[in-house]
Design a protein around this motif. Structure first.
Motif: not given
Length: 863
Positions: A77-78, A83-84, A126-127, A133-136
């Motif tokens: 990945t870039k 991942p969080i 992405r931030p 970083y959020r899982r949104q």
């Protein structure tokens, strides 16, 4: 190239050293790719044995680190798409919401603590502008894998028709199965569609939607939901086994054309995979979908108790100054079937639970957290079975005496009792424990309905209940287990069948009480009895034994009855019974009158014993304590059986209740003498009712500090057990061995008189026994041991002219036994002799004579 050809090509690549889909094998791979074809060369995609323990022992591994695992999934990945990870110790349901926020993972990130709950997101994000970083959904970039949950528990392993990229055991026999995607899905809608199809197929928790923010467990972690925490274990690890979306859809038999909610509503023969396995009963989900959704979005803060949870409002940006506070979620209950949402900020005054559900993407059924019972024609037995199972889950319903019962507390008297469930009450209970559905052909959907009459009738009238736990009785204080140890925990105990209704922390009994502590406890209890004037030391010991019996009665299969006797009114009989009752229950007693006959007695006892009362008391007897058959059975049998009034059932009830009675100059007679201990009071004054007492509110004092006095009684019994159960030589009391040990021997060990002395005195003074002794002596004088017909006995008595002769004594005793309508009823006399056959009095007994006679002959035999 179709999926099967691709799988065969992959196998060929492995066999000649090349690799399918990648230029070289990932350095994180620790095992060889498992075969995709079976030994016969057949397609193995639909055979679960391709990845089972039995056929492939080589692909197990416990050595995959979290870094190796994550690198295999996200290594390409870039740099700013990550991942969080979420990591915290303890139970996941008890951590504050902030613990679920997480942090991004990069290849140089340190390892997470092995003793934590460790999760990772299946997608990369992405931030935001601040670099956070959020899982949104708004930050979603790509879905790299999908995960199936509860494999082995909710979903049998044989229903998994594709070999997974990884298989992680997260609790005993329960697995997460992961499938790495060949090409990550960057379209969020396509990612949702894939996971919804998996949910619809019954391969994942229906409440676990929202795949863009979904978490899975890492291999090096623990499951903190268990005590002790369960260490996760990687059973299968094949990082080079990757799938295209079409391969997943074909191999897992997914329907990608519709959403989960639409598919479930199509027809009764075309619902989710779980329903195909059991179309009648869909059990309640293990995880609250609303709480899961709040945690996934970082909105959960922590529990507030009583089913309330502190959360961040989803619309916090609309609050004045973005204030984050004053928002709560309420779990479903009887008043709020789908739960509740409340935000105290004015901008959210119009928003309620449905708004929160819409935001989280959770449907109303998932929010209810209830099982579904579907009314399917031809499945009556399964519907009834599912209904009974749901009653079990409430932990408020049990079976007792062949009836469904519950434990209730009377709002007026505050008395806790066992209450049988009526048929209307059963309908209401079943409506509350599950969502009932029927299929509506017009709308082609399952719609909600009430519990149908026929399944309710069948369940209510069943002769047995295979799932409901048996409720043996209630106990109002800690109680003894069969091994003599104390059970301090309230509520239902599966091992003993008892339900404790007491404050667990109120009682204080030493773990290993000594003789000195037992003496001190006995002194405390004797202080309560100082207000009463006992006829002798045995009567005082009997009163103390009654107190011990009241405390430990729930642990005893059998116990004798206690009768308080005095010569005059006002001697304290009822007051002593009230004091003894206070040791059995914190509620005041409700005495009743003694039944006139056995039929009345049987009805009364069955009705009372079904309620599991602590005490059954007969107050102010005006006649002797008669040996009604039902009462004798209740005192010498652990169970009694009879037909319940108003219900077409024969019930068998437990007899674990303390029986008390009182009366002036009356007591147990005949068969009751060995079943009842008499406590004799003798005030020694002309008008006892005029006496004054030093402690006029004695019972109220005991109830106010009941924990103290009950603890003292338990200390005496436990000290005797800790001392090795020492036995003092005494007469055996048949049927009451356990009671004799705990409530008789423990007192005699402390130096008290034998509390059962009154039983043996009553047996010797029994009027029936006296008459038997007289007739045996008279017949022995007249006939010796010669066999004699009943008619000859009557004839001999009629010839007597001297009342002082043996014939005169015989005539008088026969008159007492069988006089009727001016003469002796020979049939009644014969029945009386037969009933007393073999009973020894004055070393004599009746014995049936042998020989061919037209009528029975009896002889008196010397023992």
């Amino acid at each position: 190239m179709d999926a099967i050809t691709q799988q065969r090509s992959r196998l060929a690549g492995i066999s000649d050293g090349s690799h399918y889909g990648r230029e070289k094998l990932s350095p994180t791979s620790t095992t060889q790719l498992q075969p995709i074809l079976d030994e016969s060369g057949n397609n193995a995609l639909t055979h679960s044995s391709v990845w089972s323990n039995e056929t492939d022992k080589t692909n197990k591994t416990d050595s995959v680190s979290n870094t190796q695992f994550l690198a295999a999934l996200f290594g390409n990945t870039k740099s700013d798409h990550c991942p969080i990870l979420v990591s915290f110790p303890g139970h996941p349901g008890e951590v504050p919401g902030g613990a679920w926020m997480g942090h991004p993972w990069k290849e140089n990130s340190p390892e997470l603590p092995e003793a934590n709950n460790n999760y990772f997101s299946l997608a990369v994000f992405r931030p935001d502008e601040a670099g956070i970083y959020r899982r949104q959904k708004a930050r979603f970039m790509a879905l790299h894998a999908v995960m199936l949950d509860d494999i082995g528990s909710k979903v049998p392993r044989e229903h998994l028709t594709l070999p997974p990229s990884w298989l992680l055991e997260t609790s005993k026999g329960n697995f997460q199965a992961g499938f790495i995607l060949k090409e990550p899905i960057t379209d969020g809608t396509a990612a949702d569609r894939l996971m919804n199809a998996i949910v619809t197929a019954g391969l994942c928790d229906p409440g676990a939607n929202g795949p863009r923010a979904r978490l899975a467990r890492l291999p090096v972690a623990v499951n903190g939901k268990h005590e002790p925490p369960f260490p996760c274990r990687m059973e299968t690890w094949n990082p080079d086994l990757r799938y295209a979306v079409k391969e997943l859809a074909d191999g897992l038999q997914l329907d990608m054309t519709t959403t989960a909610s639409k598919r479930r509503a199509r027809s009764p023969d075309n619902h989710d995979r779980h329903a195909e396995r059991d179309p009648v009963w869909l059990p309640r989900p293990d995880e609250n979908a609303v709480l899961a959704g709040l945690r996934d979005r970082g909105l959960y803060k922590g529990p507030l108790g009583d089913g309330k949870h502190d959360i961040t409002c989803p619309w916090v940006e609309e609050h004045t100054d973005n204030l984050d506070g004053g928002t709560a979620y309420f779990e479903p209950d009887d008043n709020w079937p789908i739960g509740g949402f409340k935000c105290l900020h004015g901008h959210c005054a119009h928003r309620h639970m449905h708004a929160l559900l819409k935001f989280l993407g959770v449907d109303a059924h998932a929010a209810r957290m209830k099982s579904i019972i579907r009314v399917v024609p031809g499945a009556l037995d399964r519907i009834v079975d599912a209904a009974e199972r749901e009653l079990v889950q409430t932990r408020r319903h049990y079976q007792r005496g062949g009836l469904i019962v519950t434990v209730v507390t009377d709002p007026g008297t505050r008395e806790t009792r066992v209450q049988e469930i009526s048929q209307p009450a059963l309908v209401r209970a079943l409506a509350g424990v599950a969502t009932w559905e029927r299929y509506d052909a017009r709308s082609q959907a399952w719609v909600r309905t009430d519990p149908p009459e026929r399944p309710v009738n069948v369940l209510f009238n069943s002769e047995e209940y295979p799932h409901l736990s048996v409720l043996k009785g209630l106990t109002r204080q800690p109680y003894l287990r069969p091994d003599g140890s104390l059970m301090y925990r309230a509520g239902y105990d599966e091992a003993t069948g008892m339900f404790g209704v007491f404050n667990e922390r109120a009682f204080a009994i030493p773990d290993h009480p000594t003789r000195d502590e037992a003496d001190a406890a006995a002194k405390l209890l004797m202080g309560l009895l100082s207000e009463f004037h006992f006829a002798n030391a045995h009567a005082q010991a009997a009163a103390l034994s009654a107190i011990l019996t009241a405390v430990v009665r729930p642990s005893l299969p059998l116990a004798p009855m206690f009768h308080v006797k005095a010569h005059v009114l006002g001697s304290g009989k009822s007051y002593l019974c009230e004091l003894i009752t206070a040791f059995a229950t914190p509620q005041r007693g409700t005495p009743t009158t003694f039944p006139a006959d056995d039929e009345e007695c049987r009805k009364l006892l069955l009705a009372e014993l079904l309620r599991a009362p602590a005490v059954i008391e007969f107050d102010n007897l005006t006649s002797d304590l008669l040996p009604h058959k039902s009462l004798c059975t209740a005192l010498t049998s652990e169970f009694m059986t009879g037909r319940i009034l108003g219900v077409s059932k024969t019930a068998t009830v437990n007899t674990r209740a303390l029986f008390l009675s009182s009366g002036n100059n009356v007591g147990p007679v005949r068969d009751m003498t060995r079943r009842c201990i008499t406590i004799s009071l003798d005030p020694g004054c002309e008008t006892p009712a005029a006496r004054s007492f030093e402690r006029p509110d004695l019972v109220r004092e005991v109830l106010a500090e009941r924990w103290r006095y009950v603890s003292a009684a338990l200390t005496i019994v436990r000290a005797w057990i800790e001392a090795g159960r020492p036995k003092i030589e005494c007469k055996s009391l048949v049927s009451y061995d356990d009671w004799s040990d705990l409530c008789r021997q423990s007192l005699m060990w402390l130096g008290f008189a034998d509390p059962t002395n009154a039983i043996f005195e009553s047996m010797a003074d029994d009027p029936d026994r006296e008459i038997l002794g007289r007739i045996l002596l008279a017949l022995n004088a007249e006939f010796g041991n010669a066999p004699t017909m009943v008619r000859d006995i009557v004839k001999r008595s009629e010839h007597s002219v001297d009342d002082m002769s043996s014939e005169g004594e015989l005539r008088e005793v026969l008159h007492d036994i069988a006089f009727e309508r001016g003469g002796i009823n020979r049939r009644r006399l014969g029945w009386w002799i037969k009933r007393h056959e073999g009973q020894i009095v004055n070393s004599l007994k009746f014995v049936r004579a042998s020989g061919n006679r037209s009528a029975e002959a009896w002889k008196v035999e010397s023992v």
